[in-house]
Scaffold this active site. Sequence first.
Site, PDB file in Angstrom:
ATOM      1  N   ARG A 186       0.884  -1.177   0.000  1.00  0.00           N
ATOM      2  CA  ARG A 186       0.000   0.000   0.000  1.00  0.00           C
ATOM      3  C   ARG A 186       0.914   1.216   0.000  1.00  0.00           C
ATOM      4  O   ARG A 186       1.599   1.483   0.990  1.00  0.00           O
ATOM      5  CB  ARG A 186      -0.899  -0.032   1.243  1.00  0.00           C
ATOM      6  CG  ARG A 186      -1.873   1.146   1.379  1.00  0.00           C
ATOM      7  CD  ARG A 186      -2.707   0.961   2.638  1.00  0.00           C
ATOM      8  NE  ARG A 186      -3.523   2.111   2.955  1.00  0.00           N
ATOM      9  CZ  ARG A 186      -4.791   2.261   2.597  1.00  0.00           C
ATOM     10  NH1 ARG A 186      -5.387   1.323   1.883  1.00  0.00           N
ATOM     11  NH2 ARG A 186      -5.485   3.332   2.940  1.00  0.00           N
TER      12      ARG A 186
ATOM     13  N   HIS B 232      -6.831   1.232  -7.046  1.00  0.00           N
ATOM     14  CA  HIS B 232      -7.132   0.476  -5.821  1.00  0.00           C
ATOM     15  C   HIS B 232      -7.882  -0.799  -6.232  1.00  0.00           C
ATOM     16  O   HIS B 232      -9.049  -0.982  -5.912  1.00  0.00           O
ATOM     17  CB  HIS B 232      -7.975   1.322  -4.874  1.00  0.00           C
ATOM     18  CG  HIS B 232      -8.026   0.809  -3.464  1.00  0.00           C
ATOM     19  ND1 HIS B 232      -7.370  -0.345  -3.056  1.00  0.00           N
ATOM     20  CD2 HIS B 232      -8.671   1.279  -2.354  1.00  0.00           C
ATOM     21  CE1 HIS B 232      -7.602  -0.542  -1.781  1.00  0.00           C
ATOM     22  NE2 HIS B 232      -8.377   0.419  -1.331  1.00  0.00           N
TER      23      HIS B 232
ATOM     24  N   GLN C 234      -9.958  -3.248  -3.782  1.00  0.00           N
ATOM     25  CA  GLN C 234     -11.259  -2.730  -3.356  1.00  0.00           C
ATOM     26  C   GLN C 234     -12.320  -3.015  -4.404  1.00  0.00           C
ATOM     27  O   GLN C 234     -13.459  -3.365  -4.076  1.00  0.00           O
ATOM     28  CB  GLN C 234     -11.166  -1.226  -3.101  1.00  0.00           C
ATOM     29  CG  GLN C 234     -12.480  -0.602  -2.646  1.00  0.00           C
ATOM     30  CD  GLN C 234     -12.929  -1.115  -1.293  1.00  0.00           C
ATOM     31  OE1 GLN C 234     -12.184  -1.031  -0.319  1.00  0.00           O
ATOM     32  NE2 GLN C 234     -14.135  -1.668  -1.218  1.00  0.00           N
TER      33      GLN C 234
ATOM     34  N   ASP D   1     -16.930   7.992  -2.487  1.00  0.00           N
ATOM     35  CA  ASP D   1     -15.713   7.837  -1.704  1.00  0.00           C
ATOM     36  C   ASP D   1     -15.485   9.165  -0.987  1.00  0.00           C
ATOM     37  O   ASP D   1     -16.095  10.188  -1.325  1.00  0.00           O
ATOM     38  CB  ASP D   1     -14.545   7.499  -2.645  1.00  0.00           C
ATOM     39  CG  ASP D   1     -13.247   7.199  -1.908  1.00  0.00           C
ATOM     40  OD1 ASP D   1     -13.306   6.867  -0.706  1.00  0.00           O
ATOM     41  OD2 ASP D   1     -12.172   7.306  -2.524  1.00  0.00           O
TER      42      ASP D   1
ATOM     43  N   CYS E 279     -16.218   2.668   0.015  1.00  0.00           N
ATOM     44  CA  CYS E 279     -15.079   1.838   0.419  1.00  0.00           C
ATOM     45  C   CYS E 279     -14.612   2.113   1.841  1.00  0.00           C
ATOM     46  O   CYS E 279     -13.813   1.337   2.377  1.00  0.00           O
ATOM     47  CB  CYS E 279     -13.940   1.964  -0.581  1.00  0.00           C
ATOM     48  SG  CYS E 279     -13.131   3.576  -0.602  1.00  0.00           S
TER      49      CYS E 279
ATOM     50  N   ARG F  24     -13.623  -7.610   1.477  1.00  0.00           N
ATOM     51  CA  ARG F  24     -12.193  -7.405   1.223  1.00  0.00           C
ATOM     52  C   ARG F  24     -11.415  -8.671   1.581  1.00  0.00           C
ATOM     53  O   ARG F  24     -10.473  -9.054   0.887  1.00  0.00           O
ATOM     54  CB  ARG F  24     -11.665  -6.210   2.027  1.00  0.00           C
ATOM     55  CG  ARG F  24     -12.110  -4.840   1.536  1.00  0.00           C
ATOM     56  CD  ARG F  24     -11.457  -4.456   0.216  1.00  0.00           C
ATOM     57  NE  ARG F  24     -10.008  -4.417   0.303  1.00  0.00           N
ATOM     58  CZ  ARG F  24      -9.306  -3.369   0.759  1.00  0.00           C
ATOM     59  NH1 ARG F  24      -9.931  -2.277   1.173  1.00  0.00           N
ATOM     60  NH2 ARG F  24      -7.984  -3.410   0.783  1.00  0.00           N
TER      61      ARG F  24
END
Length: 308
Positions: free
Chosen positions: A101, A128, A131, A224, A264, A292
């Site tokens: 990450r 991402h 996700q 988001d 998310c 996830r």
Amino acid sequence: MTRHFLRDDDLSPAEQREVLELAARLKREPFSERPLEGPRSAAVFFDKTSTRTRFSFAAGISELGGAPIIVNAGEAQLGVKESIADTSRVLSRMVSLVAWRTFAHAGLEEMASNSSVPVINALSDDFHPCQILADLQTIREQKGELAGLTAAYLGDAGNNMGHSYLLGFATAGMHIRIAGPEGYHPRADIVADAERIAARTGGSVTILTDPAEAVSGADAVITDTWVSMGHESEKAERVATFGPYRVTAELMSLAAADAVFLHCLPAYREFEVAPEVIDGPQSVVWDEAENRVHAQKALMAWLLKESE
């Protein structure tokens, strides 16, 4: 050949379906795949703080029979005292896969190009993709077949989430609408990539500025945070700019009657989404967060198998 997952279109449509089907099975049968039995180790690097990514990878690696090695920013010499390429060559001798990450996507590309074990993008400034797998799994649970469904993503359409929704949802054969203010639209090259994918899968890509037009008749409405890591100093400006893209009950009413809402997380109620939406009956954000674990377990198991 070692397989990596750095951006959503690293999986073909058929491969994405395989991973999602495996994710569904692993949700029903959590310990039915144990490719890391031993335990074999997996390294997970965090240049950015995290909750869902940290716990989902650590739990997922453990449930696959492995031992997660969690490395926080500053705890290794990665890219500072030692090059990414050299670190990657060392890790390939010690662990079975690497997740990272980070900030610049180029670092992940350098890591993967020098790795003989799978490298997974756990988030970068550009994409991402893990996700998106969880989101697709969540929508699939609610709606069944993904191909032909319409999803609308609202807000900062030029961020990593906007880019990954374009590629990942087009790969699934969905109609993806991305709506954001001028100056906050996806990169043209990523839009072009998504359009090429959609032409093969029967999906479509639409870039808009009108949130109502994007949401109209949609099967899934997604947003988001407006203030991602690194943009905290722009909070006041962003709140004013993105105000019209706030997902309210009124805006949700323009979507299909059985539309679902996704986010998310972390979410900031009264900013990008109204409390009555994220906490209401159409919200599937908690399933999305749980998925996830299942989606990443499926991805890791699939990558390890394909890389044998």
